[in-house]
Design an enzyme around this catalytic site. Structure first.
Site, PDB file in Angstrom:
ATOM      1  N   ASP A  55       0.876  -1.172   0.000  1.00  0.00           N
ATOM      2  CA  ASP A  55       0.000   0.000   0.000  1.00  0.00           C
ATOM      3  C   ASP A  55       0.911   1.218   0.000  1.00  0.00           C
ATOM      4  O   ASP A  55       1.581   1.519   0.997  1.00  0.00           O
ATOM      5  CB  ASP A  55      -0.890  -0.008   1.246  1.00  0.00           C
ATOM      6  CG  ASP A  55      -1.839   1.174   1.320  1.00  0.00           C
ATOM      7  OD1 ASP A  55      -1.691   2.112   0.505  1.00  0.00           O
ATOM      8  OD2 ASP A  55      -2.722   1.182   2.189  1.00  0.00           O
ATOM      9  N   ASN A  82       2.931   3.056 -10.616  1.00  0.00           N
ATOM     10  CA  ASN A  82       1.693   3.108 -11.382  1.00  0.00           C
ATOM     11  C   ASN A  82       0.475   3.431 -10.519  1.00  0.00           C
ATOM     12  O   ASN A  82      -0.522   3.943 -11.035  1.00  0.00           O
ATOM     13  CB  ASN A  82       1.477   1.750 -12.076  1.00  0.00           C
ATOM     14  CG  ASN A  82       0.103   1.627 -12.697  1.00  0.00           C
ATOM     15  OD1 ASN A  82      -0.201   2.234 -13.716  1.00  0.00           O
ATOM     16  ND2 ASN A  82      -0.758   0.828 -12.069  1.00  0.00           N
ATOM     17  N   TYR A 163      -6.467  16.295  -9.635  1.00  0.00           N
ATOM     18  CA  TYR A 163      -5.721  15.224 -10.310  1.00  0.00           C
ATOM     19  C   TYR A 163      -4.585  15.784 -11.157  1.00  0.00           C
ATOM     20  O   TYR A 163      -3.447  15.312 -11.095  1.00  0.00           O
ATOM     21  CB  TYR A 163      -6.682  14.424 -11.190  1.00  0.00           C
ATOM     22  CG  TYR A 163      -6.010  13.330 -11.990  1.00  0.00           C
ATOM     23  CD1 TYR A 163      -5.614  12.150 -11.380  1.00  0.00           C
ATOM     24  CD2 TYR A 163      -5.789  13.479 -13.364  1.00  0.00           C
ATOM     25  CE1 TYR A 163      -5.001  11.138 -12.104  1.00  0.00           C
ATOM     26  CE2 TYR A 163      -5.177  12.479 -14.093  1.00  0.00           C
ATOM     27  CZ  TYR A 163      -4.790  11.310 -13.462  1.00  0.00           C
ATOM     28  OH  TYR A 163      -4.175  10.318 -14.183  1.00  0.00           O
ATOM     29  N   LYS A 167      -0.341  15.218 -10.895  1.00  0.00           N
ATOM     30  CA  LYS A 167       0.519  14.672 -11.940  1.00  0.00           C
ATOM     31  C   LYS A 167       1.615  15.667 -12.340  1.00  0.00           C
ATOM     32  O   LYS A 167       2.734  15.268 -12.680  1.00  0.00           O
ATOM     33  CB  LYS A 167      -0.320  14.259 -13.153  1.00  0.00           C
ATOM     34  CG  LYS A 167      -1.223  13.055 -12.881  1.00  0.00           C
ATOM     35  CD  LYS A 167      -0.450  11.848 -12.390  1.00  0.00           C
ATOM     36  CE  LYS A 167      -1.327  10.610 -12.266  1.00  0.00           C
ATOM     37  NZ  LYS A 167      -0.577   9.419 -11.797  1.00  0.00           N
ATOM     38  N   THR A 196     -10.357   2.254 -18.788  1.00  0.00           N
ATOM     39  CA  THR A 196     -10.113   1.351 -17.655  1.00  0.00           C
ATOM     40  C   THR A 196     -11.149   1.635 -16.573  1.00  0.00           C
ATOM     41  O   THR A 196     -11.933   2.584 -16.659  1.00  0.00           O
ATOM     42  CB  THR A 196      -8.706   1.572 -17.054  1.00  0.00           C
ATOM     43  OG1 THR A 196      -8.647   2.884 -16.477  1.00  0.00           O
ATOM     44  CG2 THR A 196      -7.623   1.427 -18.109  1.00  0.00           C
TER      45      THR A 196
END
Length: 238
Positions: A55, A82, A163, A167, A196
């Site tokens: 984790d 990832n 988000y 990044k 996904t």
């Protein structure tokens, strides 16, 4: 010939799982990081990998995983950071809170830092250490500020401050680590808008297409670039 040992975080589904499958087929010993060990075992069995309880938001879990790799393998050749979450994806800029950013950054940024802190000693024992940080075109400042760059490199760009900023931060972390470790190949990659579970299967790309740049950079040799930001079609502007 020594087998390449590769660890992929957040690899029980989507791009991480597909990358695990492809790299396993290419001959890597893939350690499939999973928060849920039962899911990790199932996913690893499907793609010929080895499950690893991990984790990235938990210091103790990351340290325990590093110790297990040290005991069982003695080194790490490739680290693929990832694991990621969308965070408060549909919250506009004037509504986000510090807590929103902290929750997202804990996985997307701090998770990669935890992994680098724990696994750098093992990467240093590799003859060809590689780190691949899975970023996004939404983290490109060029795409966010230049309509031309946006149209060319991130055609599905949307304003998602939590988000996207995580990044962008991961991109800077990537470059800083690359400068600190010139003996390693450390890069950020943009898989593109891929269908996904991560995005409700909304992306136009298949998971095979999305995993392409991850696999390519993970399987790169010692002459590969470093401190870069790449998509399958080539470099992405910062």
């Amino acid at each position: 010939m020594t087998t390449t040992t590769t660890l992929i975080t957040g690899a029980t589904r989507g791009i991480g799982l597909e990358a695990a499958r492809r790299l396993s087929e290419a001959g890597h010993r893939v350690l499939l990081g999973a928060r849920d060990l039962s899911r990790g075992r199932e996913a690893a069995h499907r793609v010929g990998a080895h499950p690893l309880m991990l984790d990235v938001t938990d210091d103790a879990s990351v340290e325990a995983a590093a110790q297990r790799v040290a005991d069982e393998v003695g080194r790490l050749d490739v680290l693929v950071n990832n694991a990621g979450i969308t965070g408060a994806l549909h919250t506009c800029a004037d509504e986000i809170t510090a807590a929103d950013l902290l929750a997202c950054y804990d996985t997307n940024v701090f998770g990669a830092v935890r992994m680098m802190h724990a696994f750098t000693p093992l990467l240093r024992k590799s003859a060809r250490p590689v780190v691949v940080n899975v970023s996004s075109g939404l983290g490109s400042l060029a795409a966010a500020t230049d309509p031309g760059a946006r149209a060319e490199f991130t055609p599905t760009w949307i304003p998602v401050p939590v988000y996207a900023s995580s990044k962008a931060a991961l991109n800077m972390v990537t470059v800083q680590y690359a400068h600190a470790h010139p003996e390693m190949r450390i890069n950020a990659v943009d898989p593109g808008h891929t269908a996904t579970d991560f995005n409700g299967h909304a992306g136009p790309q298949t998971v095979e297409e999305g995993a392409e740049i991850v696999v390519r950079m993970a399987d790169a040799g010692s002459d590969a670039p470093t401190a870069g930001y790449f998509a399958a079609a080539g470099p992405v502007p910062w």
